[in-house]
Design a protein around this motif. Structure first.
Motif, PDB file in Angstrom:
ATOM      1  N   UNK A 173       0.855  -1.191   0.000  1.00 35.12           N
ATOM      2  CA  UNK A 173       0.000   0.000   0.000  1.00 35.12           C
ATOM      3  C   UNK A 173       0.891   1.240   0.000  1.00 35.12           C
ATOM      4  N   UNK A 174       0.677   2.120  -0.964  1.00 35.12           N
ATOM      5  CA  UNK A 174       1.537   3.301  -1.094  1.00 35.12           C
ATOM      6  C   UNK A 174       0.707   4.574  -0.941  1.00 35.12           C
ATOM      7  N   UNK A 175       1.222   5.505  -0.148  1.00 38.28           N
ATOM      8  CA  UNK A 175       0.541   6.785   0.060  1.00 38.28           C
ATOM      9  C   UNK A 175       1.288   7.872  -0.718  1.00 38.28           C
ATOM     10  N   UNK A 176       0.552   8.657  -1.478  1.00 37.91           N
ATOM     11  CA  UNK A 176       1.178   9.721  -2.287  1.00 37.91           C
ATOM     12  C   UNK A 176       0.327  10.985  -2.150  1.00 37.91           C
ATOM     13  N   UNK A 177       0.947  12.043  -1.663  1.00 35.19           N
ATOM     14  CA  UNK A 177       0.179  13.288  -1.535  1.00 35.19           C
ATOM     15  C   UNK A 177       0.995  14.482  -2.046  1.00 35.19           C
ATOM     16  N   UNK A 234       3.370  14.423  -8.081  1.00 31.74           N
ATOM     17  CA  UNK A 234       2.474  14.033  -9.176  1.00 31.74           C
ATOM     18  C   UNK A 234       3.224  13.433 -10.374  1.00 31.74           C
ATOM     19  N   UNK A 235       4.418  13.939 -10.665  1.00 37.39           N
ATOM     20  CA  UNK A 235       5.160  13.375 -11.791  1.00 37.39           C
ATOM     21  C   UNK A 235       5.623  11.953 -11.449  1.00 37.39           C
ATOM     22  N   UNK A 236       6.017  11.773 -10.201  1.00 42.24           N
ATOM     23  CA  UNK A 236       6.451  10.439  -9.758  1.00 42.24           C
ATOM     24  C   UNK A 236       5.283   9.447  -9.827  1.00 42.24           C
ATOM     25  N   UNK A 295      -2.164  -1.324  -3.678  1.00 42.26           N
ATOM     26  CA  UNK A 295      -3.181  -0.309  -3.404  1.00 42.26           C
ATOM     27  C   UNK A 295      -2.471   1.026  -3.273  1.00 42.26           C
ATOM     28  N   UNK A 296      -2.801   1.975  -4.153  1.00 39.11           N
ATOM     29  CA  UNK A 296      -2.202   3.312  -4.076  1.00 39.11           C
ATOM     30  C   UNK A 296      -3.274   4.259  -3.567  1.00 39.11           C
ATOM     31  N   UNK A 297      -2.933   5.058  -2.573  1.00 39.88           N
ATOM     32  CA  UNK A 297      -3.910   6.019  -2.047  1.00 39.88           C
ATOM     33  C   UNK A 297      -3.305   7.407  -2.220  1.00 39.88           C
ATOM     34  N   UNK A 298      -3.997   8.272  -2.941  1.00 42.99           N
ATOM     35  CA  UNK A 298      -3.422   9.600  -3.189  1.00 42.99           C
ATOM     36  C   UNK A 298      -4.468  10.696  -3.025  1.00 42.99           C
ATOM     37  N   UNK A 353      -0.487  15.118 -12.818  1.00 45.09           N
ATOM     38  CA  UNK A 353       0.208  14.713 -14.051  1.00 45.09           C
ATOM     39  C   UNK A 353      -0.400  13.469 -14.691  1.00 45.09           C
ATOM     40  N   UNK A 354      -1.451  12.927 -14.088  1.00 45.89           N
ATOM     41  CA  UNK A 354      -2.071  11.734 -14.682  1.00 45.89           C
ATOM     42  C   UNK A 354      -3.008  12.143 -15.812  1.00 45.89           C
TER      43      UNK A 354
END
Ligand code: GLP
Length: 271
Positions: free
Chosen positions: A201-205, A210-212, A237-240, A247-248
């Motif tokens: 599970x990865x958290x991205x905020x 956003x580019x990563x 599971x990615x949670x952002x 950038x998506x």
């Protein structure tokens, strides 16, 4: 791969904590069946830790039968240094929950034989039965744990020299913006170690990630963006937050937002 997109950084922390709580409860851990949890440091997971502490305080979850394994630790930073990952984890999480310290595993960046320490850590994970849920964040350059650009995507726990971008990021978040204070080396689990977990599970905020995130999920697997190795994992599971999706492709965002009612069920029982 599942991508959960939420409005704010705060809701990412809440959602992630609910998910962890549900996974632990559904697992029904006990003295002969420990839940094995991989954990990250950094600013991103702080809100999740805060919420988990609160859920434990309210008696909704217990860490009595949980074993934790941290992703990484700086080399040559005293354990009691404010910014050591040992200190970070105790201050922000472990000292507030009912975990038995003997079930906490963090790499020793002051070990006399660093390679032996890395091998010992890998062996501990195997002895515990492997990691059930590995939680992580990503760096702005797409690194996962301290697997810097160019790291082998099948790497195991080892010593890494940190990239300029990582030193800069960690200096601004934790070392008074002074790059000379950031240790230049760290011990880190490898991409292969993370990929061995049953679930990641990865958290991205934040817009700065956003580019990563785009490189992690919308382009091919590439060792210059090591988080993209997750495309090879069966249960990610990615949670952002919204900012991290800047950038998506609009199509990607629409697709995953459309699945939100399905993803909400993942944390249903805790509401
Ligand atoms: C460090 C850690 C990573 C973490 C990254 C992002 O480099 N080794 O595990 O994901 O920082 O940290 P932050 O959440 O503070 O942006």
């Amino acid at each position: 791969m599942r991508l959960v997109i939420l409005d704010t950084q705060k809701s990412v922390g809440e959602w992630a904590a609910k998910y962890v709580m549900k996974r632990i409860k559904d697992f029904q851990p006990g003295p002969d069946k420990f839940f094995r949890l991989g954990l990250p440091t950094g600013k991103t997971p702080l809100e999740m830790y805060k919420n988990l502490i609160e859920y434990q305080r309210q008696g909704k979850v217990s860490f009595k039968y949980v074993k934790t394994f941290n992703m990484d630790e700086y080399v040559d930073l005293p354990r009691d240094h404010m910014q050591s990952y040992h200190n970070f984890m105790y201050q922000n999480f472990f000292q507030h929950i009912d975990i038995d310290p003997k079930n906490v595993h963090i790499l020793d960046g002051n070990a006399s034989d660093l390679n032996a320490e890395c091998e010992r850590f890998e062996a501990e994970i195997v002895k515990a039965g492997g990691i059930e849920l590995f939680i992580g964040g990503i760096g702005a350059d797409g690194h996962i744990a301290f697997n810097e650009p160019g790291s082998s995507l099948v790497s195991r726990t080892r010593v890494k020299t940190l990239a300029e971008e990582t030193l800069r990021g960690n200096a601004s978040s934790f070392f008074d913006n002074d790059m000379s204070k950031v240790p230049k080396r760290a011990l880190t689990v490898g991409c292969g170690t993370i990929l061995d977990a049953n679930e990641v599970m990865i958290l991205i905020t934040g817009a700065q990630k956003s580019f990563a995130l785009y490189k992690t999920i919308e382009e091919g697997i590439n060792h210059m963006w090591t988080a993209s190795c997750l495309q090879q994992h069966k249960n990610v599971l990615l949670i952002c937050d919204d900012d991290a999706t800047l950038e998506l492709r609009v199509k990607t965002v629409k697709y995953f937002k459309g699945l939100m009612s399905v993803h909400s069920k993942l944390i249903d029982e805790t509401d």
